[in-house]
Structures are given as C-alpha cells and as structure tokens.
Design an enzyme around this catalytic site. Structure first.
Site, mmCIF file in Angstrom:
data_model
loop_
_atom_site.group_PDB
_atom_site.id
_atom_site.type_symbol
_atom_site.label_atom_id
_atom_site.label_comp_id
_atom_site.label_asym_id
_atom_site.label_seq_id
_atom_site.Cartn_x
_atom_site.Cartn_y
_atom_site.Cartn_z
ATOM 1 N N CYS A 38 -1.755 8.569 3.876
ATOM 2 C CA CYS A 38 -1.708 8.090 2.496
ATOM 3 C C CYS A 38 -3.031 8.329 1.781
ATOM 4 O O CYS A 38 -3.084 8.301 0.556
ATOM 5 C CB CYS A 38 -1.339 6.614 2.466
ATOM 6 S SG CYS A 38 -2.448 5.560 3.424
ATOM 7 N N GLU A 76 0.894 -1.169 0.000
ATOM 8 C CA GLU A 76 0.000 0.000 0.000
ATOM 9 C C GLU A 76 0.920 1.203 0.000
ATOM 10 O O GLU A 76 1.594 1.488 0.988
ATOM 11 C CB GLU A 76 -0.907 -0.041 1.240
ATOM 12 C CG GLU A 76 -2.033 0.967 1.191
ATOM 13 C CD GLU A 76 -1.669 2.247 1.912
ATOM 14 O OE1 GLU A 76 -1.273 3.201 1.205
ATOM 15 O OE2 GLU A 76 -1.775 2.290 3.130
#
Length: 680
Positions: free
Chosen positions: A294, A255
């Site tokens: 993120c 990720e």
C-alpha cells in the site's frame, strides 16, 4: 492438501474442504479453506468474557513482557514460516518484510509498553490542570482498557505483519482480538497462528483467527468494540457504512489503497548522487513484494528537463531484474499473490494506458524463471509516462496493485505540489532534494495530504529504511482516499484502543485514581527516609520534607568557580541590576544541587541509581539570603520486571521534588527517575 482451520473460542475449527488456495509461483493448490460456518456470536462472546477477563488480570507491563516473549518465540521458528511464504509470491527479501517485520513489531511494542506505560491498567495522560484558585480542585485525563473486542480485517499482501502490527497495540491496551485475514494468503496467517498458539504465551481468548468470510461478525459488535481494516477504499467504505457500525458509533480505523508519490526536487540533476538514489528507490518500490504494498510508489514526479534521463536510468535497472520462482538463483522479484490479482493488475494497466504510454514492460521479453511458473501469477514491471499530469484521472485515480509506476513531468515546485495533491490523500511521499530550503518549503504543504513524508538525500540514504517501510514507532496511515485512519505510531496506536476520560476532583482524589502523586495531594510522612524503602514497601505519596538551607554569596561564587558558569546574572552586580530581577540570583543548577544535598540519604540503601530528570522548571529566582528547603515525594512506581546485571530484582521509581523558599513560594520542581531494589 491441508484444510485450514479457524481458531475460535479456544478451539481449532473446520474439517471440510471448501475453496482451494493456489500457489502464486506454480499454480498448485497449497491448502483449502474450511466449509463449516463460524458462530460469530460465540466468538465475540468468548472474546468479551474470557478474553477481556484474562487480559485485565494482567497489567500493561505484564502484557508488554508477553509480547517480548512471543516475539522471541516466533523469531526462533521463522524458518517454518519462510518455507510457506514463497507460495504467496515472495522472495526471501519480501518474506523478511512480512515475517521478521511482524515479530520485530512485537519487539518494538514490548519496548514501548515497558518504557511508556505504568504498572496497572490506568494510564495517566497529563498534565494535571489546576481548576480552582487555591488548588483544591484539579482536572486531568486517564486512559483505560475499553473492555471490548478488537476486530481486525486485513489485506492479502502481508499475511503475518498485517496481523501482528494490529494485534500488538490492541493486546498491550488489554483488548482481545479477532483477526480475519484475506483468504488468498490465509494459509500463511494460519501457520503463524499455530506458532503463536503453540507458544502457550497468550492468555485464553486474547487472539482468535477467522478463515474465510466474515459472515455476521460485525453484527455482533457493541459500543466498546473497535474495528480496523486494511484493503481497498471500496471495501473500507462498505464496512464503515455497516448499519451496526454506524448505529453504535463503533470506532473504525481504515488504511486503504493509496496513490503514493516520489518527487525529485528541481535542484537534483543527473550529475548528482541523489539522482541515482532516487532511481534506485523507485525500482525497489516497484519490485519489492512485486509492487504489492500500500506504500509502493505509484506516481514518480520529475522535473520535465530530466524526464528522459530518469526514464532511461529506471529502464536500465528494471531490465536487470530477474523474476521467477524465489528458489531459483538470482531471482529478485516474485509473483503477484494470485491469478485473480494478476487479472486485476492487467486490467488496471489497460485503463492507465488511456492516459499514459508504456515505456517498459510491453515488449514481450519478460520471461520468469523456474519450473511451472507459466501457471503462476507473474507480471513484468511496467513503467508508464503521463505527459499531462495536471489533468485529472489516470494514475491519480487508478491503482495497479503490482510492479507499476507512472512518470509525471512537472515545471516548478508549485506544479509538483499540485500534482501530488491529485492523489486525494496518500500514505507516503518521498521528496528527494539536496537543499534544506526546498524541503522546508515543500514538506509543510505536502503534509496536509500525507500520513508520512520521507525526505531522501545522500546522507539519509546511508541508513534510510526506505519509502515503503512503515515503522512501528511512527504513524502509518493517511488522509482522504488513503483511509483517513492511523496504524502503528508507537504509543499513539496503543491509545487508539484505550478509552480517554477526563477526571475532576481534589488533588488527593486525582492522585488516588491515577496512582501517581499530584501536587497538592495528601502526602504520607514517616520516620523512615523514603530512600531507605525497598521498591516493594514504598508507597506512592510517601514524602520527606527536608531541613532548610540559607543561600549565601559564597555559595554562588563557589558554585560558579566549580562549574565554570560565570554568567553575568550570577556575577555582575551592575548588569544584574538592569534586569527584571534587579540583583544577582543563584544558578538554577546550584538550587538543583543544593536540593539534592538536602534530601539525599547518604548511606547505603535500596536506591541504586539516578538515571535522569524530567520536567525541570525554575520558577522563582533564588536571591542571596533566601532560605530554601525541598520536599521529596514518591510520584510513581513502575514494575518492569527488571533485574540488575547480577540478577537482583529492581523497579523504577519516579520522585517529585518541590523546592520552596522562606515564603513557601515554589522556586523549582522536577521529577527524578531512579532504580530501586526489590526485596530479595
């Protein structure tokens, strides 16, 4: 200052000072990493031998119960973690995301495991497929623990949540974990690990902690192991390309950084409530965790005619944000996690300014409040405008991992979709619109480039968890530059750590392996009605074949009058003759009720409650004069460790019911869920 220790092979390890870790608030030293090198071969061997053995001595349900207890234990001691968290630059609200979000994720996975996983360590992933004409040969899938080690490598921005959101599904799946946090904020992860270790709840070998570098850890891994990573795309590529990872095809889930968008649809104007909601969402994502998420909004797409109005509203809101030491009253934005991170963000801003102009953040008025903040890692929120967003580069490629967002004007829906796609794969995009038709048009196109899509309108805003909030029950991850992997996602995340295997064999053999009755498998018939068995005594496959009942016209009429269901197929001879059945048929729910009358044991017994039906299908119509019977079979037992309100222990039993007619044709089938008492 304390020396942080790794937790390796059941022991705290490391005594000698090495790298100083600095408070993001005032520049003071918080702790040091340790200098001693870790024997990663020993760590992996301990996880593979001790950890795997201890975890597989438990089943899915027992591991779920441990997760729940651990979540409660951390919750009771969260204040000591909050006391440390502010050094990472977090406000109280930011710490809530990391700390409460961490143990909240444990609670969610505990609930997921209790509801969706069986007792034992074999999960049946149906359906069963009939592979032979006469149902003597079946196929299906099972999910089993991989008997390997899960290695988790995390970013600096979520020292606790980042560990627990990876640990929870892996632990539930029976995989021991070796966790390596980012060094800059590892002092908070180590504090959380000490709380976890003090609980005494985890089996030995279930979780190890690495402070400092990962050394030759990846060289120690084998085919049964799993690696997950959160961080930059550059580091993800380096790790994924590790020779041992590639040679042994070790599953690698990444990720990575993501240039997420927020899109104001063309139907939203400054007069709409959604316009202000959109501006608030952008400001929240710029300032929460000082933009170090993120999932934060990096690109803000707005109809060209509303660019100035939106820019002014965002600037007005940003001007009221007070940044500084979280202990100071009124502070709403903290610092970046480190001075190194401050340097990186400033460098990224300068590169962004080659294609954009700064409309907020560069006037020198930014003054964080608090003592010693001049030595901290504070930065002003920066709002940029890229007036040519169809061009490549700029904010489509450069991520300033801080409180930085770039406005991008567009003309028409197709242009907005094209601009969003220039992110080359993102974790999340928010679409703010009032019009369901616009959502229905844009979302399927956006979905090809995103892991999650957040549709925001006035109604959703009342309960929305926000653009930047991954939820444990939903997928977190995205395609392309966002890493190409998946995290979270409820039971899907657990499945990532399990081995999926196809099985083939007779129904009896498939039932034995899955510990779940399969249609056509041998049944166990006794003189005792299954509803008279306590949970402890009941066997999967134990079955009752009932007496018969002939359906009459009076049954249909009486059921219709009682239920109010006078559908023409049951009451209108002429209309029914024109259908594919050629005559009236019995209500499906009459068949269901009649079957219950055939198999239910009327007396008092261990079966306490029926709380639902699954997989109900009406297969062959029941006509007037047909004779039906039912077979009730114990399909599955799940011991969730539950008890009634008065403390009486009970388990969950799923029963398979097959209703047949006088030709032995299946007319209906379904599963019944019941609570069944255990012996005292």
């Amino acid at each position: 200052m304390p020396v942080l220790q790794s937790y390796i092979a059941g022991q705290w390890f490391g005594k000698t000072e090495s790298k100083a870790l600095i408070s993001a608030i005032n520049g003071e030293t918080v702790a040091h990493t340790h200098q001693e090198s870790i024997n990663f071969a020993e760590a992996v061997a301990f996880a593979r031998n001790t950890g795997v053995k201890n975890l597989l001595a438990l089943d899915f349900q027992q591991r779920a119960a441990i997760l729940k207890a651990l979540a409660g234990y951390i919750q009771e001691r969260k204040r000591e973690l909050y006391a440390i968290s502010h050094h990472t630059g977090c406000t109280k609200a930011d710490s809530w995301i990391d700390i409460d979000g961490g143990f909240g994720t444990l609670f969610t996975y505990a609930s997921t495991g209790r509801k969706e996983l069986p007792s034992g360590n074999v999960a049946h992933e149906g359906p069963v497929t009939q592979l032979g004409k006469d149902n003597h040969f079946n196929g299906s899938h099972i999910l089993v623990p991989r008997r390997g080690v899960s290695v988790h490598i995390n970013a600096f921005n979520f020292p606790i949540w980042g560990m627990l959101e990876k640990f929870a599904p892996a632990f539930l799946a029976g995989m021991p974990c070796i966790f390596k946090p980012a060094t800059a904020t590892s002092y908070l992860t180590e504090a959380a690990m000490r709380v976890i270790n003090d609980s005494g709840l985890l089996p030995e070998g279930a979780l190890q902690l690495v402070i400092g570098g990962a050394g030759d850890l990846l060289d120690q891994l084998e085919e049964q192991d799993v690696v997950t990573f959160t961080g930059s795309a550059t580091t993800a590529l380096m790790l994924k390309s590790h020779p041992n990872i590639m040679a042994k095809s070790i599953p690698f889930n990444a990720e990575a950084d993501s240039l997420n968008s927020a899109i104001m649809a063309p139907d939203v104007s400054p007069e709409d409530e959604e316009f202000e909601i959109f501006a608030k969402e952008v400001v929240k994502e710029m300032t929460a965790k000082a933009g170090q998420k993120c999932t934060a909004i990096r690109r803000v797409l707005v109809p060209a005619e509303h660019l100035d109005a939106l820019a002014n509203m965002i600037k007005e809101r940003l001007s009221s944000i007070v940044a500084g030491d979280p202990h100071e009253e009124g502070v709403r934005m903290g610092a970046l996690s480190s001075r190194d991170q401050l340097h990186d963000v400033n460098d990224a801003i300068e590169r962004l300014l080659e294609t954009s102009e700064c409309v907020f953040g560069k006037d020198g008025s930014f003054k964080p409040v608090g003592q010693g903040v001049e030595h901290g890692a504070f930065i002003a929120p920066h709002l940029l405008i890229n007036r040519n967003p169809l061009n490549d580069g700029g904010a489509h490629d450069i991520e300033a991992f801080g409180p930085v967002a770039t406005l991008m004007p567009y003309r028409g829906i197709n242009e907005a979709l094209a601009i969003a796609a220039k992110g080359k794969g993102s974790l999340v995009t928010t679409l703010t619109t009032k019009d369901p038709a616009i959502a229905a048009e844009m979302i399927p196109v956006l979905a090809a480039h995103h892991g999650r899509l957040h549709i925001l309108d006035a109604q959703a805003s009342k309960e929305s968890t926000g653009h930047g909030s991954p939820l444990p029950m939903l997928k977190h991850g995205g395609p392309g530059r966002a890493g190409g992997g998946e995290e979270l996602g409820g039971i899907r995340a657990v499945h990532h750590y399990l081995q999926r295997t196809a099985i083939q064999g007779s129904p009896t053999m498939v039932a034995a392996v899955t510990r779940q009755y399969v249609r056509g498998a041998k049944v166990i018939e006794t003189d005792v009605h299954p509803f008279r068995r306590h949970f402890d005594d009941l066997q999967v496959g134990e079955s009752l074949l009932t007496h018969r009942r002939t359906v009459t016209e009076a049954d249909i009429v009486n059921f219709g009058c009682l239920s109010g269901d006078h559908f023409y197929m049951h009451f209108d001879d002429i209309a029914a003759k024109e259908t594919q059945f050629g005559q009236r048929i019995a209500h499906g729910y009459f068949v269901l009720s009649a079957a219950a009358g055939l198999f239910v044991y009327p007396g008092e017994g261990p079966v306490l409650a029926n709380y639902g039906l699954d997989t109900l299908r009406f297969i062959t119509p029941v006509l007037v004069g047909d004779t039906i019977r039912a077979r009730l079979t114990c399909k599955r037992k799940i011991d969730q460790g539950r008890a009634s309100p008065d403390g009486h222990p009970q388990g969950v039993v799923m029963w398979y019911v097959a209703v047949t007619n006088q030709h032995d044709e299946l007319v209906a089938s379904y599963d019944i869920l019941t609570l069944v008492a255990k012996r005292q």
